[in-house]
Scaffold this active site. Structure first.
Site, mmCIF file in Angstrom:
data_model
loop_
_atom_site.group_PDB
_atom_site.id
_atom_site.type_symbol
_atom_site.label_atom_id
_atom_site.label_comp_id
_atom_site.label_asym_id
_atom_site.label_seq_id
_atom_site.Cartn_x
_atom_site.Cartn_y
_atom_site.Cartn_z
ATOM 1 N N LYS A 51 0.799 -1.301 0.247
ATOM 2 C CA LYS A 51 -0.089 -0.038 -0.374
ATOM 3 C C LYS A 51 0.827 0.892 -0.295
ATOM 4 C CE LYS A 51 -4.084 -2.385 2.759
ATOM 5 N NZ LYS A 51 -4.123 -2.726 3.390
ATOM 6 N N GLN A 95 -4.308 -1.584 9.980
ATOM 7 C CA GLN A 95 -4.552 -2.795 8.824
ATOM 8 C C GLN A 95 -5.605 -3.276 10.266
ATOM 9 O OE1 GLN A 95 -3.687 -3.373 5.549
ATOM 10 N NE2 GLN A 95 -3.895 -5.117 6.567
ATOM 11 N N ASP A 118 -10.898 3.693 4.440
ATOM 12 C CA ASP A 118 -11.279 2.205 4.218
ATOM 13 C C ASP A 118 -12.647 1.347 4.760
ATOM 14 O OD1 ASP A 118 -9.154 0.015 4.524
ATOM 15 O OD2 ASP A 118 -8.579 0.212 6.525
HETATM 16 N N1 GUN Z 1 -6.800 -6.592 6.055
HETATM 17 C C1 GUN Z 1 -7.884 -7.383 5.048
HETATM 18 N N2 GUN Z 1 -8.350 -6.372 4.338
HETATM 19 C C2 GUN Z 1 -7.966 -5.059 4.728
HETATM 20 C C3 GUN Z 1 -8.235 -3.719 4.301
HETATM 21 O O1 GUN Z 1 -9.049 -3.157 3.537
HETATM 22 N N3 GUN Z 1 -8.357 -2.321 5.535
HETATM 23 C C4 GUN Z 1 -8.125 -2.360 6.837
HETATM 24 N N4 GUN Z 1 -7.123 -1.707 7.435
HETATM 25 N N5 GUN Z 1 -7.095 -4.331 7.374
HETATM 26 C C5 GUN Z 1 -7.366 -5.031 6.109
#
Ligand code: GUN
Length: 295
Positions: A51, A95, A118
């Site tokens: 990311k 995350q 998110d």
């Molecule tokens: N863990 C798995 N997918 C995601 C996501 O799209 N965002 C976040 N913050 N954590 C994740």
């Protein structure tokens, strides 16, 4: 059988996003994304790195905070609050999942909803449920919707079965597919590990969204002839022949079902690249909203 090329579609989304970032740059605005990781889960670490790398590639201001597993709730809240106040940061992502001593719901509620790229904050979950377009939609289901659209898969009036009921994928996916209008208007069923007669339910689907997080959970007995399959699973399975000692497989047994599908996403190279592309797109949206054009 159509193999839906998530990498190519993600590249298209990234190009659109880059063009929007260039338009912002012309106004002196640089989209900013902060990604926070607590602990040392290897898969989460890999996601956060990519990311951060992708954001930098698009010329974003990118902040990566890797915090130790011993980080307290109060310390993490302080980091979120600092990012909420930072005018150079338009999007914040913590995350998931954090270590077990962290109250994730409280952390999500602490994120400024206007920076919640998110789409996990209750305000944004509510806006999605209410068809209010001023919120943020979670990146993975948003990516799945885009894959269906780009692959030319009709959703209107068709039967969609989502396997998995998570806040990150299953629930928002159901809300998106049942929305009124193009890309929605589906008849949606949400099935899960406790569903009775799961195979029969999934076999009734024109569109299957597999999001259970279990390797090869769905096989030929689950997929009807001519169905479209979106496989959200990214599962590591041991493989001594692979360079890293593991390989990635989906929630769907691709080889067992490919023949009967009209269309299917591979793993890797399907949904995975879309999630990051949608995250960066949401971040540009946040930056645009913080900087409305005059007039
Ligand atoms: N863990 C798995 N997918 C995601 C996501 O799209 N965002 C976040 N913050 N954590 C994740």
């Amino acid at each position: 059988m159509q193999r839906i090329d998530g990498a190519a579609i993600a590249a298209k989304v990234l190009e659109e996003t880059r063009a929007r970032a260039v338009a912002l740059a012309e106004r002196g605005i640089r989209p900013g994304l902060a990604v926070v990781l607590v602990g040392d889960d290897m898969a989460s670490r890999a996601y956060v790195r990519s990311k951060d790398r992708r954001a930098a590639e698009l010329g974003f201001h990118s902040v990566k905070k890797e915090l130790p597993a011993s980080t307290t709730q109060a310390e993490l809240l302080a980091v979120v609050n600092e990012l909420n106040r930072d005018p150079a940061v338009h999007g914040i992502l913590v995350q998931s999942p954090p270590p077990p001593h962290i109250d994730e719901a409280e952390i999500v509620r602490a994120i400024d909803p206007c920076k919640d790229v998110d789409g996990f904050h209750p305000v944004n979950v509510g806006k999605l449920a209410m068809d209010d377009p001023t919120g943020f939609v979670p990146c993975t289901p948003l990516g799945c919707i885009r894959l269906l659209a780009e692959a030319g898969i009709e959703t209107t009036g068709r039967r969609a079965v989502i396997v998995g009921r998570s806040m990150i994928v299953g629930k928002p996916m159901a809300l998106l597919l049942m929305r009124k209008g193009v890309g929605g208007d589906a008849t949606v069923t949400v099935a899960h590990s406790r569903s009775r007669d799961l195979a029969a339910i999934v076999r009734s689907a024109d569109i299957v969204i597999a999001a259970v997080g279990r390797p090869h959970f769905l096989g030929a007995e689950h997929i009807r002839e001519g169905a479209a399959v979106i496989d959200v699973g990214i599962n590591r399975v041991d493989d001594s022949a692979a360079p890293k000692g593991y390989r990635l497989v989906g929630d769907v047994d691709y080889d067992a079902v490919a023949d009967r599908c009209a269309a299917i996403t591979p793993v890797p190279g399907g949904v995975g690249p879309m999630t990051i592309a949608m995250l960066l797109s949401n971040t540009v949206t946040a930056a645009e909203r913080f900087n409305p054009r005059p007039g």
